[in-house]
Every structure is written in structure tokens, then in C-alpha cells.
Scaffold this active site. Structure first.
Site, mmCIF file in Angstrom:
data_model
loop_
_atom_site.group_PDB
_atom_site.id
_atom_site.type_symbol
_atom_site.label_atom_id
_atom_site.label_comp_id
_atom_site.label_asym_id
_atom_site.label_seq_id
_atom_site.Cartn_x
_atom_site.Cartn_y
_atom_site.Cartn_z
ATOM 1 N N LYS A 238 0.842 -1.208 0.000
ATOM 2 C CA LYS A 238 0.000 0.000 0.000
ATOM 3 C C LYS A 238 0.866 1.242 0.000
ATOM 4 O O LYS A 238 1.964 1.241 0.541
ATOM 5 C CB LYS A 238 -0.832 0.078 1.290
ATOM 6 C CG LYS A 238 -1.851 -0.978 1.500
ATOM 7 C CD LYS A 238 -2.730 -0.535 2.691
ATOM 8 C CE LYS A 238 -3.460 -1.714 3.292
ATOM 9 N NZ LYS A 238 -4.285 -1.308 4.430
ATOM 10 N N GLY B 187 -8.567 5.186 1.001
ATOM 11 C CA GLY B 187 -9.707 4.761 0.197
ATOM 12 C C GLY B 187 -9.402 3.673 -0.813
ATOM 13 O O GLY B 187 -10.029 3.604 -1.850
ATOM 14 N N HIS C 241 -14.971 -7.579 10.696
ATOM 15 C CA HIS C 241 -14.591 -6.231 11.111
ATOM 16 C C HIS C 241 -15.190 -5.998 12.493
ATOM 17 O O HIS C 241 -16.405 -5.987 12.643
ATOM 18 C CB HIS C 241 -15.122 -5.201 10.118
ATOM 19 C CG HIS C 241 -14.861 -3.779 10.538
ATOM 20 N ND1 HIS C 241 -13.971 -2.960 9.897
ATOM 21 C CD2 HIS C 241 -15.366 -3.053 11.558
ATOM 22 C CE1 HIS C 241 -13.941 -1.794 10.505
ATOM 23 N NE2 HIS C 241 -14.785 -1.823 11.518
ATOM 24 N N GLU D 67 -10.322 0.198 15.279
ATOM 25 C CA GLU D 67 -10.837 -0.832 14.381
ATOM 26 C C GLU D 67 -9.864 -2.003 14.258
ATOM 27 O O GLU D 67 -8.651 -1.806 14.186
ATOM 28 C CB GLU D 67 -11.094 -0.244 12.987
ATOM 29 C CG GLU D 67 -12.157 0.842 13.007
ATOM 30 C CD GLU D 67 -12.693 1.185 11.616
ATOM 31 O OE1 GLU D 67 -13.871 1.542 11.525
ATOM 32 O OE2 GLU D 67 -11.918 1.095 10.629
ATOM 33 N N GLU E 242 -6.937 0.491 12.248
ATOM 34 C CA GLU E 242 -6.764 1.942 12.352
ATOM 35 C C GLU E 242 -7.608 2.471 13.488
ATOM 36 O O GLU E 242 -8.474 1.777 14.018
ATOM 37 C CB GLU E 242 -7.156 2.636 11.038
ATOM 38 C CG GLU E 242 -8.623 2.457 10.668
ATOM 39 C CD GLU E 242 -8.983 3.207 9.382
ATOM 40 O OE1 GLU E 242 -8.103 3.772 8.746
ATOM 41 O OE2 GLU E 242 -10.171 3.204 9.054
ATOM 42 N N ARG F 221 -13.116 10.245 15.510
ATOM 43 C CA ARG F 221 -14.363 10.991 15.362
ATOM 44 C C ARG F 221 -15.502 10.171 15.953
ATOM 45 O O ARG F 221 -15.312 9.014 16.309
ATOM 46 C CB ARG F 221 -14.659 11.202 13.877
ATOM 47 C CG ARG F 221 -14.731 9.870 13.137
ATOM 48 C CD ARG F 221 -15.344 9.946 11.769
ATOM 49 N NE ARG F 221 -15.688 8.620 11.291
ATOM 50 C CZ ARG F 221 -14.888 7.827 10.604
ATOM 51 N NH1 ARG F 221 -13.675 8.221 10.297
ATOM 52 N NH2 ARG F 221 -15.283 6.627 10.229
#
Lengths: 454, 77
Positions: free
Chosen positions: A158, A164, A208, A274, A288, A292
Site C-alpha cells: 500500500k 480509500g 470487522h 478498528e 486503524e 471521530r
């Protein structure tokens, strides 16, 4: 306590934040683009300021104009919501520099967690398991070959500066790696002006799972986990809490690791750590931290009884964290589904339009967070989320039964929505058994999407 | 004279991504099926393919302009 809050967002989350602020006796100022003058958040706030043309870049992302609006209306604070400027470190810094309170973490905390490499290093340093991979940026293919000893194949390459899903390559063999690495380097340089890469083991089938944390800069607690394995194009569509996949022991370990990370970085406000959870190996790995409030926060509110947005406002107002870990407990099971203005039978084509007759579900255990009202024109300029339907029941089975009941009450005339998707998912044996992973939904849609017409 | 109309409501873009050349410049010829721009609707991008042919295209909608469905985007001779 804060006295007057500017909400730098739109849609259902702006409505949610305005409600929380009013519940605490805080006055509210909405900002809106020219396309949102009749939006519900504008109608509900005590005051509203037009901050520019429809394009988000010229309105909801315009830092100077938003801070000017806060000053002009006498606000002492700004809540960014999610999306737009919520994880923009420059915005957090600019709000603070203007003498206002940013409802969220410091610019430094956002920067630390926003960069994949530094976030991963911080997690590893706090003892949080990370996906096997490079310890930082990988400079050059020789260093990359060395990382393969830890990761094996398949391996993901990556861009360190990416986001994204752009600039991601997967290599299954050494030959593929030798070819993909230089390509990824060139692509990262072209796309982001930074050829830095990092590498990670690909976790095949994973769930997840994410942990909600609350912190005040010194103390941190968790509010247990959410599972969001049902995703389409990496976007969550159905979220629930708690996760049925975890043993009590593993849940404790997972949630404690999130608290350790929040404490290690001096985090303040609401945040989400996460993870990918590998069912077969019974292992979890940090992905990550989102700095927020998240779209799916209401499922946590349903099972813990904690108003997360209100707690954010209290912490930003200078109160120490008032909830102790031992006071947080889980009751029942909650599910949230995202009602989007999309036609699931036509590859989820966006469907802006005007709301006709509107019937909102209610009754015990049902919450409907939305900006809809009859006659509301859904503008085409922003994301397609219209509403979040949250149901709570004593068990997961009861929550699914209640979800079907609530969906059957919901009627949004004039719009195509994702409601048929959720009725079909609720009836699916794999969903009922909780036997899903992050790539399950896309496979299911290949076989079932055509049947999802209203 | 023919007109190219927007098939969707949203934001009109004249090039595939920022910094790239426009699909068509004023004065170009347009054939049926030519892509003349993009419409962004709720964060998804859709190509605008001309349903008419003509020469000397003149854009009446600006790059990044908000448009309604059926709004004129360009005139053709």
C-alpha cells in the site's frame, strides 16, 4: 460546560449533535450550503449561517468560512461530526488557534492516527496486536523482500500516503511481488507525490470488529465492541453490538487493548479502534483508529445506555470523564442498518429525489436517526445516507425480528432506498446465524441483487 | 443547433479528474456517444455521453457547476 456550539456538518449527524447539545442546554448554530437551506438541521438549530455554494469544497470543507461563522455568532465550540472536516488535523488546530474548543482530539492526535505508518507504530508500542507487516515505511525492493519473512503470502503493498483503497496491490507469489512492488512505488509517487510504501499480510476471511472508546486526555474507558462485517465496497451497511464471534475472554482482551492505545496517545473525546478478527485463528489485529464519532455509534448507545455525543460535549467542555469502566455494562443486542437513497436492484445507483409520504417506525426498542421530513428534497451533492434505523432487543434473534417489524413500518414515498436489501438480509440464514465476514455481502449481492426491487 | 442536457442532477465536471485535460474543449466536434463530462451524484461519478452529434461545441455549464436533471450543458452547431 460549553455554552454555544457550531455544528460543522449536515444531514442526520448534524441533527443528532444538535439534539445532544440542546439536551445539555447548549445553544446551537447550524451551517449550511445553498443547497441545504431547508434541511432539518437548519430548522432545528437556534441559528443558521449560509456558508457557501453546494459543492462541499466551497462550503462544508471551507475552514476559514466555518470558523468565521462560529466567531460571528458568538460560539465557543465547534463539533465536526463525521466525514467533511472531522479528521482534518489542520481544522482542529485552526479551531483551537481561533480560541474555540474543537469537540474531538487535538490536531496532533488526529495526525498521529491519520498516518497509517505512525498509527501502526503507536498501536504496536501500546501492545496492540497489528497485522504482520513492515514496521514503518519500506524504502526500496530489498527492504520489501526482507518484510516478506514476517508476512508470507498473500501480501498487500500500500501507499503510505494513500487512502480509500487507492494504490493497493496484492501479491500471491514472489514473482508477483517482484513485479508489483516497483509498480506500486511509481503509482504512489504519481498519485500522492510520495513513493513511500508499506506492506501487510493479507488476512483472508475476517470480521470487522471495532471498539468504542471515550477519553478525557488522562483517563480512558471502552464501551465494548461493534461488529460491522456486512460491507459493500468497504462501506458498512449493517452494524451490530455486541459481536457474537468473541468469547468473553477475547472480548476483554480486545477492549482492553483499545483502552491501552487511547491512553498511550493521550486521546480525548470519542474514538473507535478498528480491528480485523480472524475467526479461525482466534486472533485480532489493529487496522486503524478513527478519531471521530462514527455513523454506527447508536448501537453502542443502545446496549450501554450511554449518550456518546453528550459525553463528547461534556469532555470538550472540560469535565473529566464521569463514567468509570466498572459502570459500563452491556444489555441485549442492537442492530443498525443504513437507509441510503440508492436502488439496490440497479447496482445501488444513487437516487436523489423528493420525499412524499413518510412513515417512520416506532415502538419499543426502535430508534430512527434521520433528516427526512415530508416534502424534503434530497440534494444530489452529498452522500446518500437518509436515515439510520436502530433496533434493540434482549437477544440478537429478538433484534432481528424487531428489525423486520420496524422495516415493514417504514415507508419513504418518492425515493428508492436500501430498505429491500435489509429485509432480504434479515431473512438470510447466514446473517441469522451471524456467519459472515467482510467479503460475504459482495458475494451474496452477486446472486441476490436483482431480487431487491421495491 | 443542438443541446446536450444533463441526464442527472449533481455536480458537472469537464475533465476525468482534477488537473487532467477536459474531455472536450470549446470548438471541438462531438459524435453520438462521446463522453463530454462527468456528473457527480451523491459521491458517485457518471459519464455524460452525448445523444446528439455536431460541431463547434460551446459549454454553457462551468466545471464544478451544480446542475439539475435536464439542464443544458453545451450547445452544438
Amino acid at each position: 460546560m460549553l455554552k454555544k456550539l457550531l455544528v460543522a456538518n449536515r444531514g442526520e449527524i448534524a441533527v443528532r449533535i444538535i439534539r445532544a447539545a440542546k439536551d445539555l442546554g447548549i445553544r446551537t448554530v447550524a451551517v449550511h450550503s445553498a443547497a441545504d437551506a431547508t434541511s432539518l438541521h437548519v430548522l432545528l438549530a437556534d441559528e443558521a449561517v449560509n456558508i457557501g455554494p453546494p459543492a462541499a469544497k466551497k462550503s462544508y470543507l471551507n475552514i476559514d468560512v466555518i470558523i468565521e461563522a462560529a466567531k460571528a455568532t458568538g460560539c465557543d465550540s465547534i463539533h465536526p461530526g463525521y466525514g467533511f472536516l472531522a479528521e482534518n488535523a489542520t481544522f482542529s488546530d485552526a479551531v483551537t488557534a481561533a480560541g474555540l474548543v474543537f469537540v474531538g482530539p487535538s490536531g496532533d492526535a488526529i495526525r498521529l492516527m491519520g498516518d497509517k505508518v505512525s498509527a501502526r507504530s503507536a498501536a504496536a508500542a501500546a501492545g496492540v496486536p497489528v497485522v504482520p507487516g513492515s514496521t514503518g515505511r519500506v524504502e526500496g525492493i530489498d527492504a520489501g523482500r526482507h518484510v516478506l519473512i514476517d508476512t508470507g503470502f498473500p501480501v498487500m503493498i500500500k501507499a503510505a500516503a494513500g487512502g480509500g483503497g487507492r494504490g493497493i496491490r496484492i501479491a500471491n507469489t514472489l514473482a508477483e511481488f517482484e513485479q508489483a512492488f516497483p509498480q506500486a512505488e511509481a503509482e504512489a509517487l504519481a498519485a500522492f507525490g510520495d513513493g513511500g510504501l508499506y506492506m501487510e499480510k493479507v488476512i483472508g476471511k475476517a470480521r470487522h470488529i471495532e471498539v468504542q472508546v471515550l477519553a478525557d486526555g488522562t483517563h480512558a474507558i471502552h464501551c465494548y465492541e461493534r461488529e460491522c462485517s456486512l460491507q459493500r465496497r468497504r462501506q458498512k451497511v449493517w452494524e451490530e453490538a455486541p459481536s457474537r464471534a468473541l468469547s468473553e475472554e477475547l472480548r476483554e482482551e480486545l477492549c482492553s487493548s483499545a483502552v491501552a492505545l487511547a491512553k498511550a496517545v493521550g486521546y480525548s473525546g470519542a474514538g473507535t479502534v478498528e480491528y480485523l478478527y480472524d475467526d479461525e485463528a482466534n486472533r485480532f489485529y489493529f487496522i486503524e483508529m478513527n478519531t471521530r464519532i462514527q455513523v454506527e455509534h447508536p448501537v453502542t448507545e443502545a446496549i450501554t445506555g450511554i449518550d456518546l455525543v453528550a459525553e463528547m460535549l461534556r469532555i470538550a467542555g472540560g469535565e473529566p470523564l464521569r463514567i468509570r469502566q466498572k459502570d459500563v455494562s452491556v444489555r441485549g443486542h442492537a442492530i443498525e442498518v443504513r437507509i441510503n437513497a440508492e436502488d439496490p436492484s440497479k447496482d445501488f445507483a444513487p437516487f436523489p429525489g423528493t420525499v412524499g409520504d413518510l412513515r417512520i417506525p416506532g415502538g419499543p426498542g426502535v430508534r430512527f436517526d434521520s433528516m427526512l421530513y415530508p416534502g424534503y428534497q434530497v440534494p444530489p451533492f452529498y452522500d446518500s445516507l437518509l436515515a439510520k434505523l436502530i433496533v434493540h432487543g434482549e437477544t440478537r434473534e429478538a433484534a432481528i425480528t424487531r428489525l423486520v417489524r420496524a422495516l415493514s413500518e417504514l415507508k419513504i414515498d418518492g425515493m428508492k432506498t436500501t430498505k429491500p436489501l435489509f429485509l432480504a438480509l434479515a431473512a438470510d440464514p447466514s446473517v441469522q446465524a451471524g456467519d459472515v465476514h467482510t467479503r460475504w455481502l459482495e458475494g451474496w449481492l452477486n446472486d441476490n441483487a436483482a431480487k431487491l426491487a421495491d | 443547433m443542438a443541446q446536450i442536457l444533463s441526464p442527472l442532477p449533481g455536480t458537472f465536471y469537464r475533465s476525468p479528474s482534477p488537473g487532467q485535460p477536459a474531455y472536450k474543449n470549446d470548438g471541438d466536434s462531438v459524435a453520438v456517444g462521446d463522453v463530454i463530462g462527468l456528473i457527480e451524484v451523491m459521491k458517485s461519478f457518471h459519464e455524460v455521453k452525448s445523444e446528439v452529434a455536431g460541431s463547434n461545441v460551446r459549454f454553457t455549464a462551468d466545471n464544478e457547476e451544480p446542475v439539475m436533471a435536464g439542464a443544458p450543458l453545451a450547445d452544438l452547431d
